[in-house]
Design a protein around this motif. Structure first.
Motif, mmCIF file in Angstrom:
data_model
loop_
_atom_site.group_PDB
_atom_site.id
_atom_site.type_symbol
_atom_site.label_atom_id
_atom_site.label_comp_id
_atom_site.label_asym_id
_atom_site.label_seq_id
_atom_site.Cartn_x
_atom_site.Cartn_y
_atom_site.Cartn_z
ATOM 1 N N UNK A 1 -9.859 -2.281 10.337
ATOM 2 C CA UNK A 1 -9.223 -2.359 11.652
ATOM 3 C C UNK A 1 -9.445 -3.760 12.196
ATOM 4 N N UNK A 2 -8.355 -4.417 12.488
ATOM 5 C CA UNK A 2 -8.420 -5.810 12.935
ATOM 6 C C UNK A 2 -7.147 -6.106 13.727
ATOM 7 N N UNK A 3 -7.216 -7.057 14.589
ATOM 8 C CA UNK A 3 -6.012 -7.437 15.328
ATOM 9 C C UNK A 3 -5.003 -8.011 14.343
ATOM 10 N N UNK A 4 -3.868 -7.358 14.230
ATOM 11 C CA UNK A 4 -2.838 -7.831 13.306
ATOM 12 C C UNK A 4 -1.727 -8.513 14.078
ATOM 13 N N UNK A 5 -0.932 -9.223 13.351
ATOM 14 C CA UNK A 5 0.150 -9.969 13.968
ATOM 15 C C UNK A 5 1.459 -9.520 13.360
ATOM 16 N N UNK A 6 2.507 -9.740 14.069
ATOM 17 C CA UNK A 6 3.821 -9.346 13.593
ATOM 18 C C UNK A 6 4.347 -8.185 14.421
ATOM 19 N N UNK A 7 5.646 -8.045 14.433
ATOM 20 C CA UNK A 7 6.304 -7.019 15.260
ATOM 21 C C UNK A 7 5.916 -5.608 14.874
ATOM 22 N N UNK A 8 5.683 -5.366 13.582
ATOM 23 C CA UNK A 8 5.355 -4.022 13.105
ATOM 24 C C UNK A 8 3.889 -3.885 12.700
ATOM 25 N N UNK A 9 3.062 -4.853 13.067
ATOM 26 C CA UNK A 9 1.645 -4.821 12.702
ATOM 27 C C UNK A 9 0.976 -3.564 13.225
ATOM 28 N N UNK A 10 0.173 -2.930 12.379
ATOM 29 C CA UNK A 10 -0.431 -1.642 12.704
ATOM 30 C C UNK A 10 -1.814 -1.747 13.328
ATOM 31 N N UNK A 11 -2.459 -2.912 13.206
ATOM 32 C CA UNK A 11 -3.839 -3.024 13.645
ATOM 33 C C UNK A 11 -4.809 -2.731 12.515
ATOM 34 N N UNK A 12 -4.271 -2.502 11.307
ATOM 35 C CA UNK A 12 -5.115 -2.212 10.148
ATOM 36 C C UNK A 12 -4.563 -2.953 8.924
ATOM 37 N N UNK A 13 -5.484 -3.534 8.180
ATOM 38 C CA UNK A 13 -5.125 -4.180 6.924
ATOM 39 C C UNK A 13 -5.767 -3.436 5.764
ATOM 40 N N UNK A 14 -5.020 -3.322 4.682
ATOM 41 C CA UNK A 14 -5.525 -2.706 3.457
ATOM 42 C C UNK A 14 -5.928 -3.827 2.510
ATOM 43 N N UNK A 15 -7.119 -3.711 1.989
ATOM 44 C CA UNK A 15 -7.612 -4.703 1.033
ATOM 45 C C UNK A 15 -7.507 -4.106 -0.361
ATOM 46 N N UNK A 16 -6.661 -4.722 -1.186
ATOM 47 C CA UNK A 16 -6.458 -4.306 -2.575
ATOM 48 C C UNK A 16 -7.101 -5.337 -3.492
ATOM 49 N N UNK A 17 -7.724 -4.870 -4.572
ATOM 50 C CA UNK A 17 -8.367 -5.789 -5.513
ATOM 51 C C UNK A 17 -8.016 -5.361 -6.935
ATOM 52 N N UNK A 18 -7.804 -6.354 -7.785
ATOM 53 C CA UNK A 18 -7.633 -6.130 -9.221
ATOM 54 C C UNK A 18 -8.653 -7.012 -9.926
ATOM 55 N N UNK A 19 -9.491 -6.393 -10.760
ATOM 56 C CA UNK A 19 -10.556 -7.105 -11.470
ATOM 57 C C UNK A 19 -10.115 -7.444 -12.874
ATOM 58 N N UNK A 20 -10.704 -8.513 -13.423
ATOM 59 C CA UNK A 20 -10.433 -8.806 -14.822
ATOM 60 C C UNK A 20 -11.138 -7.751 -15.688
ATOM 61 N N UNK A 21 -10.688 -7.565 -16.886
ATOM 62 C CA UNK A 21 -11.224 -6.523 -17.758
ATOM 63 C C UNK A 21 -12.685 -6.722 -18.109
ATOM 64 N N UNK A 22 -13.127 -7.976 -18.196
ATOM 65 C CA UNK A 22 -14.511 -8.242 -18.574
ATOM 66 C C UNK A 22 -15.485 -7.735 -17.519
ATOM 67 N N UNK A 23 -15.186 -7.977 -16.265
ATOM 68 C CA UNK A 23 -16.104 -7.535 -15.219
ATOM 69 C C UNK A 23 -16.118 -6.002 -15.122
ATOM 70 N N UNK A 24 -14.995 -5.370 -15.434
ATOM 71 C CA UNK A 24 -14.973 -3.903 -15.442
ATOM 72 C C UNK A 24 -15.861 -3.357 -16.553
ATOM 73 N N UNK A 25 -15.857 -3.990 -17.729
ATOM 74 C CA UNK A 25 -16.711 -3.561 -18.843
ATOM 75 C C UNK A 25 -18.183 -3.734 -18.505
#
Length: 180
Positions: A134-158
């Motif tokens: 939950x954070x102050x968002x900007x833009x006409x349709x901003x919800x007030x919430x940001x989703x943080x997505x992450x993709x890791x390299x295969x080595x760190x997953x192993x």
């Protein structure tokens, strides 16, 4: 071409992310100078995707504030090129380049919770939702919430599996280094 793509997309760029600068039409020379400063600064890697000389989208890597081992990718697609699969294709290429060429351990996307198209794209590419902030968002349709997505390299997953940890716990851990 950048200035024209920008002008074509002002309205759509201000829906979820509006930093005040991009939602206003600017003179061509001002945009050109901004673009040139960004390239010369070497603080971001800037990418474009073209078709027949027409700029379809722009993306860049920003280094994450909490780790030098990852990057945050931002992307916008020119109005009129959306919903064509270009964004997903571009994001796959950017993510692959970040992990395999630039040797980042992870790539991150920060997307407004209500930006369903971008969230679907992230999931198609293989990103995992880590948290909703939950954070102050900007833009006409901003919800007030940001989703943080992450993709890791295969080595760190192993490595994480071997240590019975989550990959995010090891992004700056010495276990990742070969000598350990």
């Amino acid at each position: 071409e950048f200035a024209q793509a920008y002008r074509d997309s002002i309205e759509s760029m201000s829906t979820f992310l509006d930093l005040g600068y991009f939602s206003q039409e600017r003179p061509y020379l001002e945009m050109l100078k901004y673009f040139q400063r960004m390239i010369r600064s070497k603080t971001v890697d800037l990418f474009g995707i073209f078709e027949d000389g027409r700029l379809l989208g722009v993306a860049n890597y920003y280094w994450t504030s909490y780790s030098g081992n990852g990057t945050q990718i931002t992307l916008w697609i020119r109005e009129g090129s959306k919903n064509s699969g270009i964004g997903t294709y571009f994001m796959r290429r950017l993510t692959s380049h970040a992990l395999f060429e630039k040797k980042f351990r992870f790539a991150e996307l920060v997307i407004d919770e209500m930006n369903h198209a971008s969230r679907r794209m992230a999931e198609k590419v293989g990103y995992e939702l880590m948290e909703i902030i939950e954070i102050e968002t900007q833009g006409k349709l901003g919800s007030g919430k940001y989703c943080r997505y992450v993709l890791f390299d295969g080595e760190i997953e192993s490595i994480a599996m071997n240590y019975h940890k989550q990959p995010i716990d090891l992004i700056d851990h010495p276990a990742y280094e070969k000598e350990f």
